[in-house]
Design an enzyme around this catalytic site. Structure first.
Site, PDB file in Angstrom:
ATOM      1  N   ASP A 169      10.677  -3.567  -1.566  1.00 16.33           N
ATOM      2  CA  ASP A 169       9.681  -4.190  -0.936  1.00 16.33           C
ATOM      3  C   ASP A 169       8.895  -3.644  -2.123  1.00 16.33           C
ATOM      4  O   ASP A 169       7.842  -5.111  -2.687  1.00 16.33           O
ATOM      5  CB  ASP A 169       8.838  -2.863  -0.073  1.00 16.33           C
ATOM      6  CG  ASP A 169       9.157  -1.296  -1.972  1.00 16.33           C
ATOM      7  OD1 ASP A 169      10.095  -1.459  -2.192  1.00 16.33           O
ATOM      8  OD2 ASP A 169       7.984  -1.366  -1.745  1.00 16.33           O
TER       9      ASP A 169
ATOM     10  N   ASP B  59      13.053   3.339  -1.901  1.00 15.08           N
ATOM     11  CA  ASP B  59      10.871   4.025  -1.185  1.00 15.08           C
ATOM     12  C   ASP B  59      10.162   2.843  -0.974  1.00 15.08           C
ATOM     13  O   ASP B  59      10.380   1.496  -1.810  1.00 15.08           O
ATOM     14  CB  ASP B  59      10.287   4.080  -2.690  1.00 15.08           C
ATOM     15  CG  ASP B  59      10.702   5.511  -3.301  1.00 15.08           C
ATOM     16  OD1 ASP B  59      10.521   6.140  -3.220  1.00 15.08           O
ATOM     17  OD2 ASP B  59      11.936   5.598  -4.214  1.00 15.08           O
TER      18      ASP B  59
ATOM     19  N   ASP C 276      17.505  -1.197  -1.007  1.00 15.16           N
ATOM     20  CA  ASP C 276      16.045  -0.436  -1.838  1.00 15.16           C
ATOM     21  C   ASP C 276      15.629   0.792  -1.038  1.00 15.16           C
ATOM     22  O   ASP C 276      16.115   0.892   0.075  1.00 15.16           O
ATOM     23  CB  ASP C 276      14.970  -1.457  -2.166  1.00 15.16           C
ATOM     24  CG  ASP C 276      13.474  -0.266  -2.984  1.00 15.16           C
ATOM     25  OD1 ASP C 276      13.958  -0.075  -3.798  1.00 15.16           O
ATOM     26  OD2 ASP C 276      12.680  -0.400  -2.054  1.00 15.16           O
TER      27      ASP C 276
HETATM   28  O1  LIG Z   1      13.635   0.858  -6.359  1.00 16.98           O
HETATM   29  P1  LIG Z   1      12.769   2.232  -5.928  1.00 16.98           P
HETATM   30  O2  LIG Z   1      13.684   1.994  -4.904  1.00 16.98           O
HETATM   31  O3  LIG Z   1      11.513   1.193  -4.807  1.00 16.98           O
HETATM   32  O4  LIG Z   1      11.416   2.500  -6.703  1.00 16.98           O
HETATM   33  C1  LIG Z   1      10.891   2.703  -7.233  1.00 16.98           C
HETATM   34  C2  LIG Z   1       9.662   3.882  -7.899  1.00 16.98           C
HETATM   35  O5  LIG Z   1      10.128   4.830  -6.538  1.00 16.98           O
HETATM   36  C3  LIG Z   1       8.913   5.632  -6.346  1.00 16.98           C
HETATM   37  O6  LIG Z   1       7.761   5.349  -6.549  1.00 16.98           O
HETATM   38  C4  LIG Z   1       7.005   4.147  -5.508  1.00 16.98           C
HETATM   39  O7  LIG Z   1       7.527   5.646  -4.065  1.00 16.98           O
HETATM   40  C5  LIG Z   1       6.635   6.908  -4.160  1.00 16.98           C
HETATM   41  C6  LIG Z   1       6.471   7.583  -3.079  1.00 16.98           C
HETATM   42  O8  LIG Z   1       6.603   6.964  -1.948  1.00 16.98           O
HETATM   43  C7  LIG Z   1       5.462   6.339  -4.658  1.00 16.98           C
HETATM   44  O9  LIG Z   1       4.908   7.749  -4.508  1.00 16.98           O
HETATM   45  C8  LIG Z   1       5.165   5.572  -5.646  1.00 16.98           C
HETATM   46  O10 LIG Z   1       3.641   5.886  -5.847  1.00 16.98           O
HETATM   47  C9  LIG Z   1       5.354   4.127  -4.748  1.00 16.98           C
HETATM   48  O11 LIG Z   1       5.967   3.905  -6.681  1.00 16.98           O
HETATM   49  C10 LIG Z   1       9.692   6.838  -7.155  1.00 16.98           C
HETATM   50  O12 LIG Z   1       8.442   7.920  -7.445  1.00 16.98           O
HETATM   51  C11 LIG Z   1       9.920   5.811  -8.695  1.00 16.98           C
HETATM   52  O13 LIG Z   1      10.495   6.355  -9.597  1.00 16.98           O
HETATM   53  C12 LIG Z   1      10.857   4.641  -8.585  1.00 16.98           C
HETATM   54  O14 LIG Z   1      10.472   3.105  -9.853  1.00 16.98           O
END
Ligand SMILES: O=P(O)(O)OC[C@H]1O[C@H](O[C@H]2O[C@H](CO)[C@@H](O)[C@H](O)[C@H]2O)[C@H](O)[C@@H](O)[C@@H]1O
Length: 370
Positions: A310, A121, A119
């Site tokens: 995560d 983020d 994954d």
């Molecule tokens: O599947 P992932 O790679 O974990 O993506 C899920 C979402 O991740 C991002 O948002 C998350 O991370 C951001 C940066 O650290 C944070 O600001 C946010 O609160 C988290 O939810 C991404 O911006 C989303 O579009 C994804 O869906």
């Protein structure tokens, strides 16, 4: 697990199905075209009726489920028990550290081909306030580059594929963006070949709808300070990390007012983010299976997939691995959570340590010819 049929609007024929595990912090809000029971106007009104494994709503209870669900994605609302808690029933006993159990993991993979799924983020990059600034640290990038030399490696993310590629910048990886709805991968065992690679976009017909919803959400939420709408191509994220908690209900209402016109879209939730996506039965778990097939491991018993993630959406992939009885999932979390992952790591720093150990082991293994 509870399931709550939540009418969006008393007059509407559309309702939202909210699945919420208790005390698990996971929830899925699914929009479905079905007739809701009559309900008075207000935030969200639901009713209750017992089922074997969940609760179905049909009475007087009045719960702001969206808000509850949004709070559940915030660690400040989770009664945190430190992961070092040695209580036998504790999370760390059920999901031990993948670093502590490294030898055990290697033992289980012996004679099999390891395939890595990562994954983005919260796994490869630390969570930051601004989603556009979620850069991958350079040492992590170097580690993932080395990892991909040792094992087939894929990034599986909710992000738009192009955007995550800009963050990662490693052409040797496979990428599944938009929660697996936008995949580029190898074509070894795939029915979706285009030359030597594969491009799979099972929700392409939703593109115009997603664009439309994105624009409406930008417009609708612009009065809520801190709200940020991100276009992830086949899905849309509405971030509330920088929204004052007092305004979360207002934001939920805004999102709800847009979504009620789109019964073909559903809502899932991640870390302080509402994610709007097509109702198609496709998720990170399906993407994992698709990539395994593309790599030529469809019916192989010799493959050992490892998925590290995560977020709630990563649970679909953890479940697939559990059900297949192949490889395992590693949950990245500092807090105990209900999960189908077998092991845990606390943060991206520990993820990097684990990946480095895998690389070292593989190099040694190659040299010794074991
Ligand atoms: O599947 P992932 O790679 O974990 O993506 C899920 C979402 O991740 C991002 O948002 C998350 O991370 C951001 C940066 O650290 C944070 O600001 C946010 O609160 C988290 O939810 C991404 O911006 C989303 O579009 C994804 O869906």
């Amino acid at each position: 697990m509870t399931r709550q049929n939540v009418p969006l609007d008393p007059k509407s024929r559309i309702s939202v199905t909210l699945e919420m595990a208790i005390p698990k912090s996971s929830s899925i809000l699914t929009m479905a075209a079905q007739k809701p029971p009559p309900a008075p106007s207000g935030c969200i009104t639901i009713s209750r009726k017992k089922r074997v494994s969940n609760i179905e709503i049909n009475g007087e209870a009045r719960i702001n489920s969206w808000l509850d669900s949004m709070k559940a994605s915030s660690p400040t609302h989770i009664k945190a028990t430190p992961l070092t808690d040695r209580d036998p029933s504790s999370f760390i006993i059920r999901h031990p550290s993948a670093l502590d159990k490294f030898e055990q993991i290697i033992e289980a993979s012996m004679g099999k081909k390891i395939v890595m799924f990562l994954d983005y983020d919260g796994t490869l990059s630390p969570i930051v306030d601004d989603p556009d600034q979620a850069f991958m640290p350079e040492d992590m990038r170097k580690t993932v580059k080395k990892l991909a030399k040792c094992f087939p490696t894929a990034i599986v993310t909710g992000r738009c594929r192009d955007k995550v590629y800009d963050f990662v910048r490693l052409a040797e990886l496979y990428y599944a963006g938009s929660h697996g709805m936008d995949i580029t991968g190898p074509a070894k065992g795939s029915k979706h070949k285009k030359g030597s690679s594969v491009l799979f976009q099972p929700a392409s017909e939703y593109l115009p709808m997603i664009d439309e919803v994105f624009k409406q959400l930008v417009e609708k939420t612009k009065s809520t300070s801190g709200a940020q709408v991100e276009n992830n191509k086949f899905c849309v994220s509405v971030h509330f990390r920088r929204v004052d908690e007092k305004k979360w209900c207002e934001l939920a209402e805004q999102v709800k007012s847009v979504l009620k016109e789109y019964p073909k879209l559903r809502l899932t939730q991640g870390r302080k983010v509402l994610e709007i996506r097509p109702t198609i039965k496709w998720d990170k778990g399906k993407a994992l299976e698709f990539l395994l097939e593309s790599l030529g491991f469809a019916n192989s018993t010799d493959v050992f997939p490892v998925y590290i993630g995560d977020d709630r959406t990563d649970e679909d992939a953890f479940k697939v691995l559990r059900d297949r009885g192949q490889g395992f999932g590693i949950l990245v979390s500092k807090f105990p959570k209900e999960t189908s992952a077998s092991y845990s790591l606390q943060d991206p720093r520990e993820v990097m340590d684990f990946l480095q150990r895998l690389v070292q082991w593989k190099r040694l293994h190659r040299q010794s010819g074991v």
